[in-house]
Design a protein around this motif. Structure first.
Motif, short mmCIF file in Angstrom:
data_model
loop_
_atom_site.label_atom_id
_atom_site.label_comp_id
_atom_site.label_asym_id
_atom_site.label_seq_id
_atom_site.Cartn_x
_atom_site.Cartn_y
_atom_site.Cartn_z
N GLU A 1 -6.44 -2.47 -3.02
CA GLU A 1 -6.26 -1.54 -2.11
C GLU A 1 -6.63 -2.22 -0.69
O GLU A 1 -7.41 -3.01 -0.59
CB GLU A 1 -7.48 -0.28 -2.38
CG GLU A 1 -7.63 0.34 -1.12
CD GLU A 1 -8.71 1.52 -1.39
OE1 GLU A 1 -8.87 2.11 -0.36
OE2 GLU A 1 -9.25 1.65 -2.41
N PRO B 1 1.95 -1.71 2.71
CA PRO B 1 1.82 -1.30 1.51
C PRO B 1 3.20 -1.20 0.46
O PRO B 1 4.17 -0.78 1.24
CB PRO B 1 1.31 0.24 1.63
CG PRO B 1 0.76 0.15 3.24
CD PRO B 1 1.76 -0.84 3.82
N LYS C 1 2.63 0.63 -2.33
CA LYS C 1 2.18 1.47 -3.30
C LYS C 1 1.12 2.46 -2.66
O LYS C 1 0.40 2.13 -1.74
CB LYS C 1 1.63 1.24 -4.66
CG LYS C 1 1.11 2.26 -5.51
CD LYS C 1 0.48 1.64 -6.90
CE LYS C 1 -0.09 2.55 -7.59
NZ LYS C 1 -1.48 2.82 -7.66
N TYR C 2 1.36 3.75 -2.59
CA TYR C 2 0.45 4.73 -2.03
C TYR C 2 -0.12 5.66 -3.31
O TYR C 2 0.45 6.11 -4.17
CB TYR C 2 1.28 5.58 -1.05
CG TYR C 2 1.95 4.91 0.17
CD1 TYR C 2 1.01 4.82 1.14
CD2 TYR C 2 3.06 4.57 0.05
CE1 TYR C 2 1.52 4.29 2.31
CE2 TYR C 2 3.51 3.81 1.12
CZ TYR C 2 2.84 3.68 2.16
OH TYR C 2 3.11 3.07 3.13
N THR D 1 -5.07 6.03 -1.02
CA THR D 1 -5.27 4.76 -1.00
C THR D 1 -3.90 4.28 -0.70
O THR D 1 -2.73 4.89 -0.92
CB THR D 1 -5.88 4.00 -2.28
OG1 THR D 1 -4.97 4.54 -3.49
CG2 THR D 1 -7.20 4.17 -2.72
N GLU D 2 -3.82 2.76 -0.22
CA GLU D 2 -2.54 1.99 -0.08
C GLU D 2 -2.72 0.58 -0.43
O GLU D 2 -3.76 -0.12 -0.57
CB GLU D 2 -2.32 1.90 1.34
CG GLU D 2 -2.16 3.22 2.03
CD GLU D 2 -1.63 2.94 3.80
OE1 GLU D 2 -2.07 1.99 4.10
OE2 GLU D 2 -1.38 3.92 4.30
N GLN D 3 -1.86 0.08 -1.70
CA GLN D 3 -2.21 -1.20 -2.40
C GLN D 3 -1.02 -1.85 -1.68
O GLN D 3 0.29 -1.67 -1.33
CB GLN D 3 -1.77 -0.86 -3.81
CG GLN D 3 -2.88 -0.48 -4.56
CD GLN D 3 -3.16 1.13 -4.31
OE1 GLN D 3 -2.22 2.02 -3.90
NE2 GLN D 3 -4.34 1.71 -4.32
N LYS E 1 4.15 8.23 -0.02
CA LYS E 1 2.74 8.74 -0.03
C LYS E 1 2.95 10.09 -0.85
O LYS E 1 3.66 10.57 -0.85
CB LYS E 1 2.50 9.17 1.65
CG LYS E 1 2.39 7.84 2.36
CD LYS E 1 1.84 8.30 3.71
CE LYS E 1 1.62 6.88 4.55
NZ LYS E 1 0.95 7.12 5.54
#
Length: 298
Positions: A113, A127, A129-130, A228-230, A273
């Motif tokens: 994250e 990012p 992935k969300y 979260t954001e990855q 998102k």
């Protein structure tokens, strides 16, 4: 006396000159360091990526014992588009950020994250992935948890330095750590009562639960919190590498590759998102203390 005054004046002038030229020198040094990591990777022709191999759908081994998953295949594609080979180092999540600092690996991809405080220590890509955070609990009684406050006194399985464990700990849970154990170990312990809950990413939790239908566990039906954001993590000074990875991820987003990989591994488009209301943890701030991430309410 005049000689002393002249000497002091000379020193003062030298200090002023050094101060005036210091900015240019520092900028040149920073510019050189920014390009150093990228040049080093290009010379090797290989980028070294840290990952765990234990996260279902993100970083795991298939039936042929080949490393795969959303994060793994994204990094493979990034390396390929940059004209690089890729080598994966299998590490526990608690070892990945220190491995970047030591230079053992170039990047880490393990559903990590982005946080403001991590960004003070490391560089992140945009990012890919969300998601948000949820809980794995026993299906029969939701492990007695109706709210975040009900984590008080519970036993939560997780990695020592993950943000998820820090959230659980902040709300009063005792965190039980496992090292680089597979998902099954965490999930089985909730099932058999050795622990009560796993606080973790929605997508990873969904697939973890789905992989073991014989266990008395499910996703908490009411709790969705901490969006979260990855992203890909790298050294703070690796700005050229960061730029190259961002450009490549942007291409992959535009041509649909990120969405395609997300649907393949998560059966949902995790590159976008999520919709719906997700609870923010009021005033939460994560800070780094003795190589550990701790959560504080401001």
């Amino acid at each position: 006396m005049k000689k002393i005054i002249l000497f002091i004046s000379f020193i003062a002038v030298m200090v002023m000159l050094a101060a005036c030229g210091g900015t240019d020198i520092n900028e040149k040094q920073a510019s050189s360091k920014n390009a150093e990591k990228w040049n080093e990777i290009q010379e090797k022709g290989t980028i070294v990526a840290g990952t765990s191999g234990t996260l279902i759908a993100a970083s795991t081994y298939d039936d042929n014992e080949e490393l795969t998953g959303y994060d793994v295949e994204i990094m493979r594609e990034v390396a390929n588009r940059l004209g690089l080979d890729i080598k994966f180092e299998i590490l526990g999540i608690d070892s990945m950020l220190p491995a970047i600092e030591s230079g053992r690996i170039d990047v880490a991809v393990n559903d990590i994250e982005i946080t403001d405080n991590r960004k003070e220590q490391f560089a992140f890509s945009e990012p890919y992935k969300y998601s948000y955070t949820t809980m794995v609990v026993r299906e029969a009684d939701n492990s007695g948890i109706k709210s975040l406050e009900d984590l008080e006194g519970k036993r939560a399985g997780g990695g020592a330095t993950t943000i998820f464990s820090q959230i659980a700990e902040h709300f009063g849970a005792e965190v039980v750590t496992y090292g680089n154990a597979p998902n099954e170990a965490y999930l089985r312990d909730v099932h058999n009562g050795n622990t009560d809950v796993i606080v973790n990413d929605y997508y990873l939790s969904k697939f973890g639960v789905g992989a073991f239908p014989e266990f008395d566990i499910h996703l908490h039906p009411d709790l969705k919190f901490h969006p979260t954001e990855q992203a890909v993590v790298m050294d703070k000074d690796a700005e050229t590498l960061q730029q190259k990875i961002n450009e490549t991820l942007s291409e992959m987003r535009e041509d649909g590759t990120l969405s395609e990989l997300a649907v393949k591994f998560y059966q949902e488009d995790a590159s976008q998102k999520p919709e719906g209301e997700i609870e923010e943890i009021e005033g939460a701030r994560l800070i780094r203390c003795d190589h550990k991430w701790e959560i504080f309410l401001m």
